[in-house]
Design a protein around this motif. Structure first.
Motif, PDB file in Angstrom:
ATOM      1  N   THR A 192      22.003  -5.254  57.864  1.00 11.98           N
ATOM      2  CA  THR A 192      21.739  -5.406  59.293  1.00 11.98           C
ATOM      3  C   THR A 192      21.018  -6.717  59.566  1.00 11.98           C
ATOM      4  OG1 THR A 192      21.652  -3.012  59.569  1.00 11.98           O
ATOM      5  CG2 THR A 192      20.602  -4.352  61.294  1.00 11.98           C
ATOM      6  N   ALA A 193      20.085  -7.087  58.705  1.00 11.67           N
ATOM      7  CA  ALA A 193      19.366  -8.349  58.866  1.00 11.67           C
ATOM      8  C   ALA A 193      20.314  -9.538  58.769  1.00 11.67           C
ATOM      9  CB  ALA A 193      18.261  -8.459  57.822  1.00 11.67           C
ATOM     10  N   LEU A 194      21.281  -9.488  57.853  1.00 12.64           N
ATOM     11  CA  LEU A 194      22.260 -10.575  57.732  1.00 12.64           C
ATOM     12  C   LEU A 194      23.138 -10.663  58.974  1.00 12.64           C
ATOM     13  CD1 LEU A 194      23.486 -10.391  54.029  1.00 12.64           C
ATOM     14  CD2 LEU A 194      21.852 -11.972  55.049  1.00 12.64           C
ATOM     15  N   VAL A 195      23.611  -9.514  59.443  1.00 10.12           N
ATOM     16  CA  VAL A 195      24.449  -9.488  60.649  1.00 10.12           C
ATOM     17  C   VAL A 195      23.664 -10.041  61.832  1.00 10.12           C
ATOM     18  CG1 VAL A 195      25.627  -7.973  62.300  1.00 10.12           C
ATOM     19  CG2 VAL A 195      25.944  -7.628  59.829  1.00 10.12           C
ATOM     20  N   ASN A 196      22.430  -9.597  61.995  1.00  2.78           N
ATOM     21  CA  ASN A 196      21.599 -10.077  63.100  1.00  2.78           C
ATOM     22  C   ASN A 196      21.326 -11.572  62.995  1.00  2.78           C
ATOM     23  OD1 ASN A 196      21.459  -7.549  64.269  1.00  2.78           O
ATOM     24  ND2 ASN A 196      19.516  -7.036  63.316  1.00  2.78           N
ATOM     25  N   ALA A 197      21.241 -12.085  61.776  1.00  3.68           N
ATOM     26  CA  ALA A 197      20.955 -13.508  61.572  1.00  3.68           C
ATOM     27  C   ALA A 197      22.083 -14.397  62.094  1.00  3.68           C
ATOM     28  CB  ALA A 197      20.716 -13.785  60.089  1.00  3.68           C
ATOM     29  N   VAL A 198      23.318 -13.906  62.084  1.00  6.76           N
ATOM     30  CA  VAL A 198      24.451 -14.757  62.482  1.00  6.76           C
ATOM     31  C   VAL A 198      25.044 -14.417  63.843  1.00  6.76           C
ATOM     32  CG1 VAL A 198      25.079 -15.302  60.104  1.00  6.76           C
ATOM     33  CG2 VAL A 198      26.173 -13.374  61.243  1.00  6.76           C
ATOM     34  N   ASN A 199      24.669 -13.303  64.425  1.00  9.81           N
ATOM     35  CA  ASN A 199      25.285 -12.889  65.688  1.00  9.81           C
ATOM     36  C   ASN A 199      25.089 -13.871  66.836  1.00  9.81           C
ATOM     37  OD1 ASN A 199      26.901 -10.649  65.305  1.00  9.81           O
ATOM     38  ND2 ASN A 199      25.171  -9.239  65.373  1.00  9.81           N
ATOM     39  N   SER A 200      24.033 -14.663  66.817  1.00 16.29           N
ATOM     40  CA  SER A 200      23.783 -15.588  67.923  1.00 16.29           C
ATOM     41  C   SER A 200      24.569 -16.898  67.796  1.00 16.29           C
ATOM     42  CB  SER A 200      22.291 -15.889  68.023  1.00 16.29           C
ATOM     43  OG  SER A 200      21.861 -16.552  66.849  1.00 16.29           O
ATOM     44  N   PHE A 201      25.250 -17.100  66.691  1.00 19.52           N
ATOM     45  CA  PHE A 201      26.002 -18.337  66.481  1.00 19.52           C
ATOM     46  C   PHE A 201      27.444 -18.187  66.949  1.00 19.52           C
ATOM     47  CE2 PHE A 201      22.549 -18.413  63.403  1.00 19.52           C
ATOM     48  CZ  PHE A 201      22.010 -19.664  63.656  1.00 19.52           C
ATOM     49  N   THR A 202      28.020 -19.288  67.425  1.00 18.99           N
ATOM     50  CA  THR A 202      29.406 -19.247  67.894  1.00 18.99           C
ATOM     51  C   THR A 202      30.407 -19.396  66.751  1.00 18.99           C
ATOM     52  OG1 THR A 202      29.390 -21.619  68.347  1.00 18.99           O
ATOM     53  CG2 THR A 202      28.802 -20.137  70.167  1.00 18.99           C
ATOM     54  N   SER A 203      29.969 -19.914  65.627  1.00 20.49           N
ATOM     55  CA  SER A 203      30.859 -20.116  64.478  1.00 20.49           C
ATOM     56  C   SER A 203      31.378 -18.789  63.939  1.00 20.49           C
ATOM     57  CB  SER A 203      30.117 -20.838  63.353  1.00 20.49           C
ATOM     58  OG  SER A 203      29.821 -22.150  63.713  1.00 20.49           O
ATOM     59  N   ASP A 204      32.546 -18.851  63.326  1.00 24.54           N
ATOM     60  CA  ASP A 204      33.071 -17.705  62.586  1.00 24.54           C
ATOM     61  C   ASP A 204      32.357 -17.697  61.244  1.00 24.54           C
ATOM     62  OD1 ASP A 204      34.946 -16.953  64.541  1.00 24.54           O
ATOM     63  OD2 ASP A 204      36.400 -18.403  63.774  1.00 24.54           O
TER      64      ASP A 204
ATOM     65  N   THR B 164      29.971 -14.980  48.658  1.00 24.71           N
ATOM     66  CA  THR B 164      30.141 -16.311  49.229  1.00 24.71           C
ATOM     67  C   THR B 164      30.165 -16.171  50.736  1.00 24.71           C
ATOM     68  OG1 THR B 164      31.407 -17.045  47.311  1.00 24.71           O
ATOM     69  CG2 THR B 164      31.608 -18.363  49.320  1.00 24.71           C
ATOM     70  N   ILE B 165      29.320 -16.942  51.397  1.00 23.03           N
ATOM     71  CA  ILE B 165      29.267 -16.964  52.850  1.00 23.03           C
ATOM     72  C   ILE B 165      29.940 -18.248  53.298  1.00 23.03           C
ATOM     73  CG2 ILE B 165      27.787 -16.884  54.899  1.00 23.03           C
ATOM     74  CD1 ILE B 165      27.454 -14.438  53.056  1.00 23.03           C
ATOM     75  N   SER B 166      30.897 -18.140  54.206  1.00 25.77           N
ATOM     76  CA  SER B 166      31.549 -19.325  54.752  1.00 25.77           C
ATOM     77  C   SER B 166      31.447 -19.282  56.265  1.00 25.77           C
ATOM     78  CB  SER B 166      33.007 -19.395  54.310  1.00 25.77           C
ATOM     79  OG  SER B 166      33.712 -18.252  54.741  1.00 25.77           O
ATOM     80  N   ALA B 167      31.299 -20.456  56.843  1.00 21.68           N
ATOM     81  CA  ALA B 167      31.179 -20.556  58.293  1.00 21.68           C
ATOM     82  C   ALA B 167      31.987 -21.748  58.774  1.00 21.68           C
ATOM     83  CB  ALA B 167      29.718 -20.710  58.698  1.00 21.68           C
ATOM     84  N   SER B 168      32.667 -21.563  59.900  1.00 20.81           N
ATOM     85  CA  SER B 168      33.397 -22.672  60.500  1.00 20.81           C
ATOM     86  C   SER B 168      33.165 -22.647  62.000  1.00 20.81           C
ATOM     87  CB  SER B 168      34.893 -22.579  60.180  1.00 20.81           C
ATOM     88  OG  SER B 168      35.427 -21.372  60.645  1.00 20.81           O
ATOM     89  N   GLY B 169      32.867 -23.813  62.526  1.00 21.48           N
ATOM     90  CA  GLY B 169      32.596 -23.939  63.943  1.00 21.48           C
ATOM     91  C   GLY B 169      31.511 -24.973  64.176  1.00 21.48           C
ATOM     92  N   SER B 170      31.134 -25.130  65.423  1.00 21.35           N
ATOM     93  CA  SER B 170      30.196 -26.186  65.806  1.00 21.35           C
ATOM     94  C   SER B 170      28.791 -26.002  65.246  1.00 21.35           C
ATOM     95  CB  SER B 170      30.135 -26.285  67.330  1.00 21.35           C
ATOM     96  OG  SER B 170      29.669 -25.062  67.873  1.00 21.35           O
TER      97      SER B 170
ATOM     98  N   ALA C 212      24.243 -21.652  60.974  1.00 26.92           N
ATOM     99  CA  ALA C 212      24.514 -20.248  60.644  1.00 26.92           C
ATOM    100  C   ALA C 212      24.265 -19.984  59.164  1.00 26.92           C
ATOM    101  CB  ALA C 212      25.953 -19.885  61.023  1.00 26.92           C
ATOM    102  N   LEU C 213      24.718 -20.904  58.299  1.00 23.34           N
ATOM    103  CA  LEU C 213      24.478 -20.740  56.860  1.00 23.34           C
ATOM    104  C   LEU C 213      22.995 -20.800  56.542  1.00 23.34           C
ATOM    105  CD1 LEU C 213      27.229 -22.680  54.889  1.00 23.34           C
ATOM    106  CD2 LEU C 213      26.906 -20.229  55.115  1.00 23.34           C
ATOM    107  N   ALA C 214      22.266 -21.666  57.213  1.00 22.62           N
ATOM    108  CA  ALA C 214      20.818 -21.744  56.995  1.00 22.62           C
ATOM    109  C   ALA C 214      20.152 -20.430  57.392  1.00 22.62           C
ATOM    110  CB  ALA C 214      20.228 -22.914  57.783  1.00 22.62           C
ATOM    111  N   ALA C 215      20.615 -19.815  58.474  1.00 29.07           N
ATOM    112  CA  ALA C 215      20.058 -18.533  58.916  1.00 29.07           C
ATOM    113  C   ALA C 215      20.345 -17.433  57.895  1.00 29.07           C
ATOM    114  CB  ALA C 215      20.622 -18.159  60.286  1.00 29.07           C
ATOM    115  N   VAL C 216      21.532 -17.448  57.317  1.00 31.96           N
ATOM    116  CA  VAL C 216      21.879 -16.468  56.287  1.00 31.96           C
ATOM    117  C   VAL C 216      20.978 -16.658  55.071  1.00 31.96           C
ATOM    118  CG1 VAL C 216      23.653 -15.763  54.631  1.00 31.96           C
ATOM    119  CG2 VAL C 216      24.272 -16.158  57.014  1.00 31.96           C
ATOM    120  N   GLU C 217      20.792 -17.904  54.669  1.00 33.88           N
ATOM    121  CA  GLU C 217      19.943 -18.175  53.503  1.00 33.88           C
ATOM    122  C   GLU C 217      18.507 -17.705  53.745  1.00 33.88           C
ATOM    123  OE1 GLU C 217      19.268 -21.623  50.188  1.00 33.88           O
ATOM    124  OE2 GLU C 217      20.146 -22.203  52.109  1.00 33.88           O
ATOM    125  N   ARG C 218      17.985 -17.935  54.954  1.00 30.45           N
ATOM    126  CA  ARG C 218      16.638 -17.457  55.290  1.00 30.45           C
ATOM    127  C   ARG C 218      16.573 -15.936  55.218  1.00 30.45           C
ATOM    128  NH1 ARG C 218      17.009 -21.501  59.109  1.00 30.45           N
ATOM    129  NH2 ARG C 218      17.570 -20.026  60.755  1.00 30.45           N
TER     130      ARG C 218
END
Length: 88
Positions: A20-32, A62-68, A73-79
């Protein structure tokens, strides 16, 4: 596209609370943002998708992100992974 890999070191693996913490960390980003483990890839913005992978201790993810805002988003996942004591 940005990408980063981690190994899950938490004894309980990627269970409900840290997932849940990981999902919450990326939900605010527009990237996939996707999570790949055990040959399967799911949307990291979906708690059901993440939980369906059944990620246990020792699993490489492996976490991948694409978008602006992919790098942010990756930094948020790492945190989140560091804060939750999930992996390295």
């Amino acid at each position: 596209m940005a990408e980063k890999s981690f190994t899950i070191t938490h004894e309980a693996g990627l269970h409900a609370r840290p997932a849940t913490a990981l999902v919450n960390a990326v939900n605010s980003f527009t990237s996939d943002v996707n999570l790949e483990a055990n040959g399967r890839t799911v949307n990291l913005k979906s708690i059901m998708g993440v939980m369906s992978l059944g990620i246990s201790k020792g699993t490489k993810i492996t976490i991948s992100a694409s978008g602006s805002d992919a790098e942010e988003a990756l930094a948020a996942v790492e945190r989140a992974i560091t804060t939750e004591g999930l992996g390295e």
